[in-house]
Design an enzyme around this catalytic site. Structure first.
Site, PDB file in Angstrom:
ATOM      1  N   ASN A 128       4.946   9.939 -50.846  1.00  0.00           N
ATOM      2  CA  ASN A 128       5.892  11.062 -50.760  1.00  0.00           C
ATOM      3  C   ASN A 128       5.711  11.725 -49.392  1.00  0.00           C
ATOM      4  O   ASN A 128       4.589  11.822 -48.913  1.00  0.00           O
ATOM      5  CB  ASN A 128       5.574  12.128 -51.823  1.00  0.00           C
ATOM      6  N   LYS A 133       8.265   4.026 -51.168  1.00  0.00           N
ATOM      7  CA  LYS A 133       8.722   4.619 -52.431  1.00  0.00           C
ATOM      8  C   LYS A 133      10.097   5.183 -52.126  1.00  0.00           C
ATOM      9  O   LYS A 133      10.220   6.090 -51.297  1.00  0.00           O
ATOM     10  CB  LYS A 133       7.776   5.732 -52.862  1.00  0.00           C
ATOM     11  N   GLU A 184      11.687  10.011 -57.815  1.00  0.00           N
ATOM     12  CA  GLU A 184      11.076  11.344 -57.832  1.00  0.00           C
ATOM     13  C   GLU A 184      11.429  12.145 -56.584  1.00  0.00           C
ATOM     14  O   GLU A 184      10.561  12.737 -55.932  1.00  0.00           O
ATOM     15  CB  GLU A 184       9.555  11.213 -58.006  1.00  0.00           C
ATOM     16  N   ARG A 211       7.767  -0.499 -53.764  1.00  0.00           N
ATOM     17  CA  ARG A 211       7.318  -0.098 -55.099  1.00  0.00           C
ATOM     18  C   ARG A 211       8.453  -0.169 -56.120  1.00  0.00           C
ATOM     19  O   ARG A 211       9.574   0.306 -55.864  1.00  0.00           O
ATOM     20  CB  ARG A 211       6.739   1.313 -55.074  1.00  0.00           C
ATOM     21  N   LYS A 269       3.565  -0.950 -60.973  1.00  0.00           N
ATOM     22  CA  LYS A 269       2.492  -0.273 -61.721  1.00  0.00           C
ATOM     23  C   LYS A 269       2.178  -1.094 -62.969  1.00  0.00           C
ATOM     24  O   LYS A 269       3.061  -1.739 -63.529  1.00  0.00           O
ATOM     25  CB  LYS A 269       2.917   1.138 -62.125  1.00  0.00           C
ATOM     26  N   ASP A 290       3.663   5.153 -66.235  1.00  0.00           N
ATOM     27  CA  ASP A 290       2.972   5.740 -65.085  1.00  0.00           C
ATOM     28  C   ASP A 290       1.478   5.895 -65.350  1.00  0.00           C
ATOM     29  O   ASP A 290       1.031   6.992 -65.680  1.00  0.00           O
ATOM     30  CB  ASP A 290       3.602   7.119 -64.785  1.00  0.00           C
ATOM     31  N   GLU A 302      -5.988  10.021 -62.414  1.00  0.00           N
ATOM     32  CA  GLU A 302      -4.968  11.048 -62.569  1.00  0.00           C
ATOM     33  C   GLU A 302      -4.717  11.440 -64.040  1.00  0.00           C
ATOM     34  O   GLU A 302      -4.774  12.617 -64.386  1.00  0.00           O
ATOM     35  CB  GLU A 302      -3.667  10.536 -61.939  1.00  0.00           C
TER      36      GLU A 302
HETATM   37  C1  GCV Z   1       2.701  10.071 -55.205  1.00  0.00           C
HETATM   38  C2  GCV Z   1       2.988   9.939 -60.417  1.00  0.00           C
HETATM   39  C3  GCV Z   1       2.171  10.972 -59.715  1.00  0.00           C
HETATM   40  C4  GCV Z   1       2.783  11.384 -58.398  1.00  0.00           C
HETATM   41  C5  GCV Z   1       2.939  10.128 -57.562  1.00  0.00           C
HETATM   42  C6  GCV Z   1       3.819   9.151 -58.320  1.00  0.00           C
HETATM   43  C7  GCV Z   1       3.961   7.827 -57.615  1.00  0.00           C
HETATM   44  O1  GCV Z   1       4.190  10.460 -60.860  1.00  0.00           O
HETATM   45  O2  GCV Z   1       2.008  12.067 -60.534  1.00  0.00           O
HETATM   46  O3  GCV Z   1       1.932  12.303 -57.770  1.00  0.00           O
HETATM   47  O4  GCV Z   1       3.488  10.418 -56.314  1.00  0.00           O
HETATM   48  O5  GCV Z   1       3.234   8.862 -59.570  1.00  0.00           O
HETATM   49  O6  GCV Z   1       3.275   6.899 -58.014  1.00  0.00           O
HETATM   50  O7  GCV Z   1       4.746   7.728 -56.697  1.00  0.00           O
END
Ligand code: GCV
Length: 809
Positions: A192, A269, A273, A306, A347, A352, A380
């Site tokens: 991000n 990415k 989001e 991604r 992933k 997630d 996380e």
């Molecule tokens: C970097 C999840 C995390 C986000 C992360 C996102 C991703 O949603 O909480 O912080 O963003 O995954 O993998 O891009």
């Protein structure tokens, strides 16, 4: 004393110098006493040489170096002489020689047996090994301002104040750690907000980072923002098919390679989001990936695109909406359209990084495209390094899962190795998010970084073997210690699952905030799609083809058939795939609701058991490590109770179905703060209510004459010895102090100084247990007055939930 005699590099490359340095300094390692025991015979007049196979052949023509060592492969051999020992660490290339040096350091510990002589067989059986896949990277989510997204141990080792840090010594140390387990790439910035990383100044700084990594064979990669041509280059568009955009990327990539000739590539990415993406121009991920791939191809760089692309504004009321479908729906139709140097980074599960979710069906959905699995080393959703969770068993479950593509054996690990569909590029990425206070923030969490590297090298290793290797090298090779730590590591993931989510509901945490403590409704009724759809009658997402979202149909037929049926779906994923009544009978014969009660009580007991296991190591391991982990496990056991109670009281209220064993809702020995005689403390409702016992807690509101707030209860139980647990909220923004007293005399005081993720009740709820001065409990008799006195500090209002009186054993 040095273990390997004289150690020399046959070539002049910095990577070989690193290998020499490691072998020479090996005696300084914690486990070196054990190494010395095994390796002592080598000490007599021995020489160790490190080099590429070609260099070894030239310098020592009599040494039987095998032909055809692959890049990164190593071969380790000795001449069998005790008097004039020659040990050879040969690599298919310089990296191979470095990985060989680390393998040689592991060698005596890996299979340590008594007597150790058994291992001294390098002459007869040389060690030879090569990595299973070419892409073995860690991704860091560091931001230019020095923060680390989802990092739990301090600020960035790379960046500060919008620039690359002057002092990059931690980068050198980190690269060394990575090299020790064969990791060959590191993406240093968050996916991000990646635009600031393409400015000329930043690229100069990145080149310094690459310089620090290079001696350890680690190549630098960065995340890029697909809108950079506009944001950084000032173009009117970032449409990937626009010729100016293509030219901009080509020029930018050239600029990078001029300064970082071994630059590994970029991670993207996009359309996810809030990140910009090709969808803004009606273009596909393949269009975006290929423009970057074409710019990188002449230099040998790759694009990790991604598959984490989904709509986070889904309609909760639409029973067909399903975030889990997104990656396959978007990427499967594009198979064959990506340039050869594009790898789709997927992933491990379709949502997630959840504690429990199925493997992503997309792994079987791309036959003409390179694939990499994205794992998360930083915990996380799995306790953020404040809970002990060894992730290798979770990762192994995903890597070993047989997707049965084309109705044949296709374990995921073989797909990402490139074997199944004959893809030259593939691999595994670990989102690591280290920080400069101590990498991952907890000593035992380092087992996850180690496990990641070892599985990337060889996904056929077992989690048990990796745990044992790590423990021997890091803590002690004492078999008793190894057995105990390994047992704890192996039990830790199932334990975490038992006290958090259940049966495939995912982690049931605050998914829009900290991702740490319990918050059951946070996943529901919003656009994020991490739903579990619970109500008084039932729970679970119907993802079947027949009556649900159709997600199960994305798997190859044999696996799809399994998940389509409620009875064939394994219990651990039942609620991920099906909506069932609370009284649905699991394969074990238990109802779903009874499983919720049982697993959470068992999980909290198992968490306490982790602490008991660790206690047996007192005096057998480093005392600082012992005490550090002891305190962590005590905290974890308390937080497991918070999780247990939140989930149990929430679903008991919702379903109205009692716990067959009478535990849920009954807390013998618990005295609520809101029922105490309070001075200075005020009662408040907690949100979400399940994060506090009885939904209420008390917080200190001092008047000017007071320094402390107090809560008092009169004890009415039997006389005896008891442990007294105090459940309080350790709020950030101050270090408050508590004192537990009996009949006006203070028994114990402590500081509320934990570093926890947020001030939300479920995130900050903490337990302190007073066990008396001799650890045998505190004497109580009816009529005794128990008192908690809290001295607030700053924003820490010594908030209190309850005390609990438990018979001391
Ligand atoms: C970097 C999840 C995390 C986000 C992360 C996102 C991703 O949603 O909480 O912080 O963003 O995954 O993998 O891009």
């Amino acid at each position: 004393m040095d273990l390997f005699g004289k150690v020399i590099a046959l070539g002049s490359s910095p990577i070989e110098q690193s290998a020499v340095q490691e072998l020479q300094s090996s005696i300084a390692r914690p486990a070196s006493v054990d190494s010395a025991r095994v390796l002592a015979p080598w000490h007599k007049d021995s020489l160790t040489v490190v080099g590429t196979a070609e260099e070894v052949r030239k310098a020592h023509p009599a040494v039987p170096v095998p032909a055809g060592l692959a890049p990164s492969e190593y071969w380790i051999w000795d001449n069998g002489s005790d008097e004039h020992r020659l040990t050879v660490v040969a690599g298919g290339d310089e990296r191979g020689a470095l990985y060989g040096a680390f393998a040689l350091l592991r060698y005596p510990l890996e299979g340590m047996t008594d007597p150790p002589e058994k291992l001294l067989g390098l002459h007869a059986s040389p060690l030879r090994s090569k990595p299973a896949m070419p892409i073995r990277w860690v991704d860091e989510w560091d931001n230019a301002d020095g923060t680390v997204t989802r990092g739990y141990d301090g600020r960035s080792i790379f960046f500060e104040g919008g620039k690359v840090r002057d002092d990059l010594s931690a980068v050198t140390e980190y690269s060394r750690l990575l090299a020790s387990v064969g990791i060959n790439g590191c993406n240093v910035n968050n996916v991000n907000d990646a635009a600031p990383f393409l400015t000329p100044d930043m690229i100069k700084g990145l080149a310094r980072i690459a310089d620090a990594m290079r001696p350890w064979g680690v190549r630098l990669a960065i995340s890029v923002d697909i809108a950079s041509p506009q944001k950084v280059g000032g173009l009117k568009t970032f449409d990937p098919l626009d010729p100016d955009v293509k030219a901009w990327w080509a020029a930018k990539v050239n600029e990078i390679y001029q300064q970082i000739p071994d630059f590994a590539g970029v991670t993207v990415k996009a359309d996810s989001e809030g990140q910009p993406g090709p969808a803004s121009y009606g273009r596909s991920p393949a269009d975006a990936a290929n423009v970057l791939a074409n710019a990188l191809a002449p230099h040998g760089g790759v694009v990790l695109y991604r598959a984490f692309v989904y709509n986070n504004h889904l309609d909760y009321n639409d029973l067909n909406a399903d975030r889990a479908r997104a990656a396959y729906d978007i990427f499967h139709p594009l198979d064959g359209k990506f340039a050869p140097n594009v790898i789709i980074q997927i992933k491990y599960g379709p949502i997630d990084f959840q504690a429990e979710e199925p493997v992503s069906p997309l792994f079987a959905g791309l036959h003409k495209t390179g694939e990499a699995m994205e794992l998360e080393i930083t915990q996380e959703y799995l306790g953020q390094q404040r809970h002990l969770v060894f992730l290798a068993p979770l990762w192994k479950e995903k890597l070993d899962f047989d997707l049965r593509a084309e109705n044949r054996a296709t374990p995921v690990k073989e797909i990402i190795e490139g074997k199944t569909f004959n893809r030259p590029l593939g691999g595994v990425i670990g989102v690591s998010c280290v920080g400069r206070d101590g990498w991952l923030g907890a000593p035992l969490a380092m087992a996850n970084l180690y496990a990641f590297g070892r599985l990337a090298w060889n996904p056929n290793l077992s989690a048990e073997q990796i745990a044992a290797e790590w423990t021997k090298q890091t803590i002690s090779a004492n078999p008793e210690v190894v057995a105990t730590v390994d047992k704890m590591l192996m039990q830790s993931w199932p334990t975490y699952v038992h006290y958090t989510g259940f049966l495939g509901t995912q982690t049931l945490t605050d998914i829009t905030g900290s991702h740490y403590g319990p918050n059951i409704e946070a996943s529901e009724r919003n656009g994020w799609g991490q739903w579990h759809r619970d109500d008084a009658k039932g729970i679970g997402m119907d993802r079947s083809v027949a009556t649900g979202t159709g997600f199960s149909g994305q798997y190859p037929p044999e696996v799809a058939r399994m998940y389509e049926s409620q009875t064939n779906t394994p219990d651990s994923l039942l609620l991920f795939f099906h909506h069932v009544p609370w009284t649905w009978k699991l394969h074990s014969g238990k109802t779903v609701i009874q499983y919720v009660y049982d697993s959470h009580y068992e999980g909290a007991d198992e968490a306490a058991q982790l602490g008991n296991e660790w206690a047996t190591l007192k005096g057998k391991i480093d005392s600082q490590l012992y005490e550090d982990e002891r305190a962590r496990l005590e905290y974890q056991a308390g937080h497991a109770i918070v999780w247990r109670d939140a989930i149990v009281q929430y679903f008991r209220k919702e379903t109205g179905i009692p716990d067959a064993h009478g535990r849920a809702g009954h807390y013998p020995g618990r005295l609520e703060a809101e029922d105490a005689r309070l001075s200075g403390y005020k009662v408040s409702d907690i949100t979400p209510w399940e994060n506090a016992s009885g939904g209420k807690a008390v917080a200190c509101e001092l008047n000017s004459a007071q320094k402390t707030c107090t809560a008092e209860w009169t004890y009415t139980g039997h006389a005896g010895r008891f442990n007294i647990a105090v459940q309080y909220f350790d709020l950030p923004g101050g270090v408050a102090h508590f004192t537990l007293g009996i009949n006006g005399t203070g028994v114990v005081s402590w500081a509320a100084d934990a570093r926890l993720p947020s001030d939300h009740a479920g995130d900050s709820s903490t337990r302190f247990t007073a066990r008396g001065p001799d650890g045998r409990g505190i004497e109580l008799k009816p009529g005794d007055v128990l008192r908690v006195e809290g001295a607030p500090d700053g924003k820490d209002l010594v908030a209190l939930d309850y005390i609990e009186i438990e018979r001391a054993e």
